[in-house]
Design a protein around this motif. Sequence first.
Motif, PDB file in Angstrom:
ATOM      1  N   HIS A 207      16.411  47.575  57.551  1.00  0.00           N
ATOM      2  CA  HIS A 207      15.723  47.647  56.250  1.00  0.00           C
ATOM      3  C   HIS A 207      16.068  46.407  55.440  1.00  0.00           C
ATOM      4  O   HIS A 207      17.015  45.685  55.756  1.00  0.00           O
ATOM      5  CB  HIS A 207      16.167  48.893  55.482  1.00  0.00           C
ATOM      6  CG  HIS A 207      17.621  48.865  55.104  1.00  0.00           C
ATOM      7  ND1 HIS A 207      18.625  49.168  55.991  1.00  0.00           N
ATOM      8  CD2 HIS A 207      18.244  48.513  53.947  1.00  0.00           C
ATOM      9  CE1 HIS A 207      19.794  49.028  55.402  1.00  0.00           C
ATOM     10  NE2 HIS A 207      19.597  48.621  54.157  1.00  0.00           N
ATOM     11  N   ASP A 209      16.941  45.556  51.282  1.00  0.00           N
ATOM     12  CA  ASP A 209      17.265  46.274  50.050  1.00  0.00           C
ATOM     13  C   ASP A 209      16.149  46.015  49.032  1.00  0.00           C
ATOM     14  O   ASP A 209      15.476  44.999  49.085  1.00  0.00           O
ATOM     15  CB  ASP A 209      18.637  45.844  49.529  1.00  0.00           C
ATOM     16  CG  ASP A 209      19.767  46.315  50.452  1.00  0.00           C
ATOM     17  OD1 ASP A 209      19.500  47.140  51.351  1.00  0.00           O
ATOM     18  OD2 ASP A 209      20.905  45.852  50.276  1.00  0.00           O
ATOM     19  N   HIS A 264      18.653  44.003  57.588  1.00  0.00           N
ATOM     20  CA  HIS A 264      19.960  44.338  58.143  1.00  0.00           C
ATOM     21  C   HIS A 264      19.957  45.789  58.602  1.00  0.00           C
ATOM     22  O   HIS A 264      19.059  46.556  58.258  1.00  0.00           O
ATOM     23  CB  HIS A 264      21.068  44.060  57.117  1.00  0.00           C
ATOM     24  CG  HIS A 264      20.849  44.687  55.769  1.00  0.00           C
ATOM     25  ND1 HIS A 264      19.941  44.205  54.859  1.00  0.00           N
ATOM     26  CD2 HIS A 264      21.417  45.777  55.182  1.00  0.00           C
ATOM     27  CE1 HIS A 264      19.967  44.957  53.775  1.00  0.00           C
ATOM     28  NE2 HIS A 264      20.842  45.925  53.944  1.00  0.00           N
TER      29      HIS A 264
HETATM   30 FE   LIG Z   1      21.068  47.732  52.833  1.00  0.00          FE
END
Ligand SMILES: [Fe+2]
Length: 348
Positions: A207, A209, A264
Amino acid sequence: MSFNVPTIDISAYVEHRSEDERAAVAAALDVACAQVGFMQVVGHGVAPEIQAGLASTLDDFFGLPLEEKNQYRVPDSNRGYSPPKSESLSLSLGVESASRMNDFFEAFNIGAEARSFPHLALDERDYGINLWPSLPDFEDRVSRYFREAQRVARTLTTIFADALGAGPHFFDAITDHSIDVLRMNNYALPPGTDISLDGDLTGMGEHTDFGIVTVLWADRVAGLQVLDRDGLWHDVMPAEGALLVNLGDLTARITNDRWMSTLHRVKPPVVDGTIRRRRSVAFFHDGNADAVVSTLDSLLDLGDGLAYEPITVRDHVAAKLAGSRQGRKNLAAVREAGRVLAAGRRQA
Ligand SMILES: [Fe+2]
Ligand SMILES: O=C(O)CCC(=O)C(=O)O
């Protein structure tokens, strides 16, 4: 080219040192944000005992029986307890499809509340209301770290403004009542989990952020992996005393992708038939719910000449939480999907 997560010493900002020293930090950070999107941050000034206090709260909470942790679930809210995706009950049945422990992290969230800003008429639904476990000193230990992470995030956005030539108040204007969330993550398999049944053990799926910047405290245990510009995953572990920092999607929008919101995931290695428990705590600094986030004028002409459309933090976060997507294809969705697909093609 070998992959490297740059180490940035921010003490010149934390200690308000000379303009030249701060300029050198901003220049180093600019390179890190443009090339990697992840950094090791040192010189942050978060006292070791505050970090140790935080770490101990994860042991106290996640060590509780599942039934007790489940009492802290808060439906439809970004607060409280989230259990692992798979139930240990189905594991005990040995049914393969049910036994997959994909995304096996469990988490506990707290964050800024609308009522923390009594002078503003904010909507609790944009922020959330904390539910504190009744454990000794839990709220105090977590809050002490939360305030420090908030300070580090604000120091970082001050450096961002300098590095981007955005003017000293650019980030203040969109973060003075920021949606800030602290997510405490625990990666541990229930005792007796048969990991031989599990083809693809994932602690947390890949994903980006959502917000502006994430300050990540983590155990020095392998598991976190970061995608490089060539579509290869690399293990990343914080150096002793360092905090990891990564950029979120809103910063990619602000910079028209000059800076990277890096993909990540957490994939702990299996050693001797099991995984090592790992703790991490992500502080997400997402910006004011009502702030309109637009690309900086100076970066509008970058790259393919397309620009992200201005969006409020509220709408952006809602779209991400809903697993996306607003009916029409927007540039953000296209670019993010492109990154995920490219990674998938290159490496399973
Ligand atoms: Fe994250
Ligand atoms: O556990 C980690 O190191 C990463 C956690 C993370 O990426 C997140 O909570 O968004």
